[in-house]
Design a protein around this motif. Structure first.
Motif, PDB file in Angstrom:
ATOM      1  N   LEU A 187       0.731  -0.464  11.253  1.00 13.31           N
ATOM      2  CA  LEU A 187       1.649   0.529  11.095  1.00 13.31           C
ATOM      3  C   LEU A 187       1.999   0.623   9.545  1.00 13.31           C
ATOM      4  O   LEU A 187       2.423  -0.415   9.036  1.00 13.31           O
ATOM      5  CB  LEU A 187       2.772   0.793  11.669  1.00 13.31           C
ATOM      6  CG  LEU A 187       2.711   0.822  13.238  1.00 13.31           C
ATOM      7  CD1 LEU A 187       4.157   1.016  14.042  1.00 13.31           C
ATOM      8  CD2 LEU A 187       1.910   2.168  13.823  1.00 13.31           C
ATOM      9  N   THR A 188       1.704   1.658   8.881  1.00 17.25           N
ATOM     10  CA  THR A 188       2.108   1.873   7.562  1.00 17.25           C
ATOM     11  C   THR A 188       3.693   1.981   7.527  1.00 17.25           C
ATOM     12  O   THR A 188       4.291   2.211   8.438  1.00 17.25           O
ATOM     13  CB  THR A 188       1.619   3.016   7.051  1.00 17.25           C
ATOM     14  OG1 THR A 188       2.179   4.458   7.488  1.00 17.25           O
ATOM     15  CG2 THR A 188       0.045   3.029   6.843  1.00 17.25           C
ATOM     16  N   PRO A 189       4.296   1.650   6.250  1.00 18.28           N
ATOM     17  CA  PRO A 189       5.608   1.767   6.227  1.00 18.28           C
ATOM     18  C   PRO A 189       6.395   3.176   6.618  1.00 18.28           C
ATOM     19  O   PRO A 189       7.345   3.473   7.141  1.00 18.28           O
ATOM     20  CB  PRO A 189       5.810   1.612   4.673  1.00 18.28           C
ATOM     21  CG  PRO A 189       4.943   0.428   4.284  1.00 18.28           C
ATOM     22  CD  PRO A 189       3.614   1.160   5.212  1.00 18.28           C
ATOM     23  N   ARG A 190       5.553   4.204   5.979  1.00 18.04           N
ATOM     24  CA  ARG A 190       5.915   5.480   6.477  1.00 18.04           C
ATOM     25  C   ARG A 190       5.848   5.794   8.095  1.00 18.04           C
ATOM     26  O   ARG A 190       6.917   6.210   8.647  1.00 18.04           O
ATOM     27  CB  ARG A 190       4.940   6.610   5.921  1.00 18.04           C
ATOM     28  CG  ARG A 190       5.356   7.142   4.669  1.00 18.04           C
ATOM     29  CD  ARG A 190       6.699   7.701   4.230  1.00 18.04           C
ATOM     30  NE  ARG A 190       6.865   8.449   3.203  1.00 18.04           N
ATOM     31  CZ  ARG A 190       7.749   8.942   2.914  1.00 18.04           C
ATOM     32  NH1 ARG A 190       9.032   8.957   3.474  1.00 18.04           N
ATOM     33  NH2 ARG A 190       8.158   9.876   1.816  1.00 18.04           N
ATOM     34  N   GLU A 191       4.760   5.118   8.822  1.00 21.39           N
ATOM     35  CA  GLU A 191       4.657   5.134  10.115  1.00 21.39           C
ATOM     36  C   GLU A 191       5.992   4.793  10.792  1.00 21.39           C
ATOM     37  O   GLU A 191       6.354   4.943  11.933  1.00 21.39           O
ATOM     38  CB  GLU A 191       3.482   4.835  10.777  1.00 21.39           C
ATOM     39  CG  GLU A 191       2.191   5.897  10.191  1.00 21.39           C
ATOM     40  CD  GLU A 191       0.894   5.149  10.423  1.00 21.39           C
ATOM     41  OE1 GLU A 191      -0.171   5.688  10.268  1.00 21.39           O
ATOM     42  OE2 GLU A 191       0.601   3.915  10.741  1.00 21.39           O
TER      43      GLU A 191
END
Length: 247
Positions: A187-191
């Motif tokens: 998961l990306t930081p935004r996700e």
């Protein structure tokens, strides 16, 4: 930046009606492109690049597709747009199973009947910002009846998984706590931030306001989260994330 919407409809009156529905449904700045046939629609989305995996820098975020077009069937376009990063909604007059289920299998994220009242269509389209599939009331009843009946008419309690990932699934979602463990590093930081807000019960539009981004961008993050976590609803994502200590 305006949200790009493509309306694929050969009837000029219906096309104008759908344009009004879209503009009434969303508060964002909307840029609508109209296509009266498959060839024009393919050209507008840059289908050759979409099929090769090379997505345009500024793709359409919402595509409304009629099923009966002068040069083919709208289901062809749905299948060809399987990898295209847009929410794809069928807008048609057909409410029978022979059109409904093939359209969902081709990747439709929603199914609306053009014969519905203006207010009903607006209300259904607005469900997108809440992470819900837009379904005309008659279609929702048909789907519910189909899955309540179960395969073969046995009366089984098979339940549809109507997520906002790659479309509609006819099978039950994977049971939580089973299968492969969650690899949350993907998961990306935004996700991860979006998942946290989802777990706290915020709507897509509320998340967009909190993060200072467009709600269509939040919707894209949610689709990616669902795919990575192998879930089909915010409830599953929230429970699984909680078990893994992500929220």
């Amino acid at each position: 930046m305006a949200i790009k919407v493509l309306i694929v409809e050969d009837n000029p009156v219906a096309r104008s009606f759908l344009c009004r529905v879209v503009r009434e449904s969303f508060s964002d700045d909307i840029a609508i492109t109209e296509a009266g046939d498959l060839e024009t629609a393919r050209r507008q989305v840059g289908l050759r690049d979409a099929k090769s995996g090379e997505m345009p820098a500024d793709p359409f975020k919402l595509v409304l597709v009629d099923l009966e077009l002068p040069d083919g069937n709208g289901m062809e376009l749905l299948a060809e747009l399987a990898r295209y990063p847009a929410t794809k909604i069928v807008t048609t007059l057909y409410s029978d199973d022979d059109h409904l289920f093939p359209a969902l299998q081709c990747g439709a994220d929603g199914y609306l009947l053009k014969e519905d009242r203006f207010e009903v269509l607006v209300e259904e389209l607005q469900k997108i910002v809440r992470g819900q599939p837009p379904l005309s009331p008659a279609i929702a009843r048909r789907l519910l009846g189909h899955f309540r009946q179960g395969p073969g008419g046995t009366g089984g309690a098979a339940e549809p998984a109507l997520g906002s990932g790659s479309g509609f699934q006819s099978s039950r979602p994977m049971a939580l706590g089973r299968g492969a463990p969650l690899d949350h590093e993907r998961l990306t930081p935004r996700e991860s931030e979006v998942l946290t807000y989802l777990s706290k019960g915020f709507t897509i539009k509320e998340i967009a306001n909190l993060m200072g981004i467009k709600w269509f961008t939040v919707n894209d993050h949610i689709k990616s989260i669902y795919k990575k976590l192998n879930v089909s609803s915010r409830a599953e994502a929230a429970v699984l994330a909680s078990k893994q200590g992500l929220v």
